[in-house]
Design a protein around this motif. Structure first.
Motif, mmCIF file in Angstrom:
data_model
loop_
_atom_site.group_PDB
_atom_site.id
_atom_site.type_symbol
_atom_site.label_atom_id
_atom_site.label_comp_id
_atom_site.label_asym_id
_atom_site.label_seq_id
_atom_site.Cartn_x
_atom_site.Cartn_y
_atom_site.Cartn_z
ATOM 1 N N ALA A 288 8.221 2.337 3.379
ATOM 2 C CA ALA A 288 7.501 3.607 3.483
ATOM 3 C C ALA A 288 6.109 3.537 2.869
ATOM 4 O O ALA A 288 5.500 4.564 2.579
ATOM 5 C CB ALA A 288 8.304 4.719 2.822
ATOM 6 N N GLN A 289 5.609 2.309 2.679
ATOM 7 C CA GLN A 289 4.252 2.070 2.169
ATOM 8 C C GLN A 289 4.082 2.470 0.706
ATOM 9 O O GLN A 289 3.020 2.909 0.278
ATOM 10 C CB GLN A 289 3.210 2.806 3.031
ATOM 11 C CG GLN A 289 3.342 2.520 4.512
ATOM 12 C CD GLN A 289 3.215 1.043 4.846
ATOM 13 O OE1 GLN A 289 2.364 0.364 4.290
ATOM 14 N NE2 GLN A 289 4.065 0.552 5.725
ATOM 15 N N ARG B 278 5.841 10.019 1.647
ATOM 16 C CA ARG B 278 6.392 8.672 1.830
ATOM 17 C C ARG B 278 7.749 8.518 1.145
ATOM 18 O O ARG B 278 8.583 7.738 1.587
ATOM 19 C CB ARG B 278 5.381 7.638 1.336
ATOM 20 C CG ARG B 278 4.272 7.385 2.361
ATOM 21 C CD ARG B 278 3.143 6.562 1.804
ATOM 22 N NE ARG B 278 2.206 7.421 1.087
ATOM 23 C CZ ARG B 278 1.318 6.981 0.218
ATOM 24 N NH1 ARG B 278 1.259 5.705 -0.090
ATOM 25 N NH2 ARG B 278 0.506 7.814 -0.381
ATOM 26 N N ILE C 170 1.014 4.014 7.530
ATOM 27 C CA ILE C 170 2.113 4.826 8.041
ATOM 28 C C ILE C 170 2.275 4.603 9.547
ATOM 29 O O ILE C 170 3.398 4.498 10.062
ATOM 30 C CB ILE C 170 1.874 6.315 7.750
ATOM 31 C CG1 ILE C 170 2.006 6.578 6.240
ATOM 32 C CG2 ILE C 170 2.842 7.194 8.521
ATOM 33 C CD1 ILE C 170 3.404 6.442 5.707
#
Length: 513
Positions: free
Chosen positions: A126-127, A149, A180
């Motif tokens: 999710a970065q 996130r 994303i």
């Protein structure tokens, strides 16, 4: 029929009515594994209602007809992530609870480490690769982008076959938005279906395989993404695609007037950690200052310090040469009037049980001391000037779209007759037409009111083009500031250069064929 042609979710002839008014009418949707299906349209067009139907959720007292079928779990990433994160629990607890359900079959001695490994992997996907400090925080200690996130990580942990992403890039800077986009593309590449609800046409153009264009609850056009971008057939689709960002203002010579706001040696903290350091920053009368940077860079913390909403800071904030108390609790009525804040999450900023008109008018009663009837008349005039009809103004907040509520929040702040208006990501999550309307309103306010100054907190460089000057934050540090035209065309700091280059790449990316 191959497995890839078998839908994992399908909606047939969906109609959702509230008080006899159809907010979704006759919608059909097929969601295929490994494909990104985007729903686009203005605020209030029915995108979120359609997306939530895949989770079996509908507005209270809604009358629903049609057929919704889903195979497997559905994950949901909402537009306002704070609403689905328990504020009393740390991020580690929120995610570990989900991970534990997936390692029950392992030997007891292995469960804890296996659950933690799954949590870290989901956060990385999710970065959020640098997860250790974040895991110890509560949701309110995260930026809006970080909250979003974390919710995406929850959806990935659930192992959903479908992920409904409702404005997943809302409030994100260009660098984070690009990550994303890459992550959602990777999710689809693993065979997970993605239903993308978005106003951001750059993101939709990059990600979507199929697009449905909605207006007033109906699908007015649908088809493969590449065809829709190249040859839109419906007038509303062409209007969405043709909306353009505002033209950058001509920059004047260096302002020699005394600043309305002056910041000196500001250091803000969350607990023991310093999250923002700003040596010096000024805002002059009639000027628009845009503060840009990636999610978590300190933009909102800076705005909250100016508004008296974040008091854990050192340094000086002066209004017209007079020191502002750190907390709004210690500011007098004139100081409260002078600095007004418009929140990113407009829905959370309103009492859901009271009519919007009453809440907007209340600002003038409390901060300017005028009588309720006069305040109501002024509130209605301001709301209608921002595009809300008398009927909409008299509704309760849950009955308005996100874009309509954002206009109401702006009207409420203007009822104070402020000297400084702080707008925190107020164009995030708005469609191109509505966003342009909001920016036109702000531009008109600057043009018509010499005594009003704007501070725009934004990740969107098109929005930043409205500004006279831009300040760039990275990891809590002020790395660059100067005239907007110079920052946008000839940035000097390496981070600013990277931000501009990433934005240019996002705007130039072609559809996935």
């Amino acid at each position: 029929m191959s497995e890839s042609d078998t839908p994992v979710a399908e909606i047939r002839d969906l109609r959702v009515e509230i008080d006899g008014r159809a907010i979704v009418d006759g919608v059909n949707l097929r969601v295929l594994p490994g494909r990104v299906t985007a729903l686009v349209g203005a605020s209030g067009s029915g995108k979120t209602t359609t997306g939530l139907a895949l989770l079996g959720e509908y507005p209270p007292a809604a009358r629903v007809t049609g057929d919704v079928r889903v195979s497997g779990n559905v994950g949901y990433v909402p537009q306002h992530p704070a609403a689905v994160l328990n504020p009393a629990r740390r991020v580690s607890a929120l995610l570990t609870d989900i991970a534990r359900t997936q390692v029950r079959d392992l030997p007891r001695a292995q469960r804890k480490s296996a659950a933690r490994e799954r949590v870290l992997r989901a956060l990385s996907d999710a970065q959020l690769p640098d997860a250790e400090p974040l895991l110890r925080r509560h949701p309110h200690q995260l930026s809006g982008g970080q909250q979003q996130r974390v919710v995406l990580a929850q959806a990935l942990l659930l192992g959903a076959r479908v992920i409904v992403a409702d404005e997943p890039t809302t409030g994100q800077d260009a660098l984070t938005k690009s990550r994303i986009v890459d992550e959602l593309a990777a999710v689809a590449a693993r065979g997970i279906a993605v239903v993308l609800l978005s106003h951001d046409l750059d993101v939709v153009r990059t990600l979507a395989d199929d697009v449905l264009v909605m207006k007033a609850g109906r699908v007015v056009e649908s088809g493969p993404a590449e065809r829709l971008w190249l040859a839109p057939r419906h007038e509303w689709t062409r209007q969405l695609l043709d909306a353009r960002p505002p033209i950058p203002q001509e920059q004047s010579a260096e302002d020699t007037t005394e600043p309305v706001l002056r910041i000196r040696d500001l250091t803000a903290r969350h607990g023991r950690s310093a999250v923002l350091r700003t040596p010096g920053l000024t805002v002059h009368p009639g000027e628009c200052l845009a503060v840009v940077g990636r999610s978590g860079s300190g933009k909102t913390t800076l705005a909250r310090c100016l508004a008296g909403l974040h008091r854990d800071h050192d340094g000086e904030i002066d209004l017209d040469g007079t020191r502002l108390p750190r907390s709004l609790r210690h500011r007098d009525r004139a100081q409260l009037r002078a600095v007004q804040y418009v929140f990113q999450d407009a829905r959370a900023a309103f009492d859901e049980f009271r009519p919007v008109l009453d809440q907007v008018a209340r600002t003038a009663v409390r901060l300017r001391g005028i009588d309720p009837r006069t305040a109501g008349e002024e509130a209605l005039t301001t709301l209608t000037g921002l595009g809300l009809t008398s009927g909409l103004a008299r509704r309760r907040p849950p009955q308005l779209s996100g874009g309509e509520l954002q206009r109401a929040a702006l009207a409420r702040a203007l009822l104070a007759h402020p000297r400084v208006l702080i707008c925190d990501e107020i164009t995030s999550g708005l469609d191109t037409v509505t966003r342009r309307g909001i920016l036109d309103v702000l531009e008109g306010l600057l043009r018509d009111r010499d005594d009003l100054s704007l501070v725009l907190i934004t990740h969107d460089l098109d929005t930043a083009r409205l500004a006279h000057r831009i300040a760039v934050l990275d990891a809590g540090e002020l790395v660059e500031q100067g005239p907007a035209d110079r920052i946008l065309t000839a940035p000097e700091d390496p981070f600013t250069v990277s931000l501009m280059e990433t934005t240019a790449r996002m705007e130039s990316r072609t559809p996935l064929l």
